[in-house]
Design a protein around this motif. Sequence first.
Motif: not given
Length: 296
Positions: A62-63, A65-66
């Motif tokens: 999440t860190r 890629l997003d």
Amino acid sequence: MASPPDHDGAPAGSVGTARLDDPISRAEHERGLRRATLAIESVRDDVQQLAAHVVALTDELTRRLDGVEPHPAPAGTPAGPSAGTVEALVEAALPAILERIRINDERSSSRVLLGDAEDKFRAPSQGPDCEALLPLCEARCCTLHFALSSQDLDEGVIRWDHGRPYLIRQRPEDGYCVHNHPERRGCTVYAYRPRPCRQYDCRQDPRIWTDFARRELAPASPYARKEGPADTELDLIERVRSRQVALAMEGFALTTHEAERRRVERAGRATAGPGVATGARAAADEGDGKPVDPGG
Ligand code: SF4
Ligand code: SF4
């Protein structure tokens, strides 16, 4: 060439074969249940470790890629700079995530309850003067639920509820522990009583007294645990850690001769010690029902 049968149709040479309908001892039956229960707990632990990996990996992705921090950070919080490989950061995050998963599991009613690994014979006795209070309290504490330890299970004296391992077994008709004398309210297994029975102190427990100083009893509650609910986060963390140790000891007991050693030790105590008493935390002598050796 076929060999002649030598025991009720069993093939020759099958030494040790018993009839399928031969009875088995309680010790044998309980050892089998304990092995099966431990295997389930082991699988449960594997699943929790796998879940921790998935959470740690999802957080890191999440860190990366997003570009945002994962839950429970507020939505849209920008991710901080990455300070290592995905693998290294996932490894570093694992212990805290696994502990959180185990804390949540600690609240689950489906898990097996196992008392801690402390030696009950070394545990200092605590609590009020049970001998004097027994006529008033009627051993209310012996209606509370609590889990037995591997030491109790190995000795095989204290009974547990096979449907809810390893809670102490209670009588359905009055909710008391099966070892509590139904009339005298004494403990019939006083020398072997579990650690919570030795260390429990009812004086500040609202499940027992509304006001101990005035000797006012609380309304009876059939659903409680002797060691009290785990209310705070620190309690839960402590329980998670005790549980890990207790399960390791259970594994040790079942894969070595520890259980047999304790059974032999127990037999020695029964022969050498004073007669097994009856009584709640205050024991009552089997002969006349008079409480003796309170809190000992
Ligand atoms: S610990 Fe149990 S037996 Fe002792 S006074 Fe309290 S309720 Fe009664
Ligand atoms: S003190 Fe004895 S009777 Fe009471 S809960 Fe413990 S083992 Fe059972």
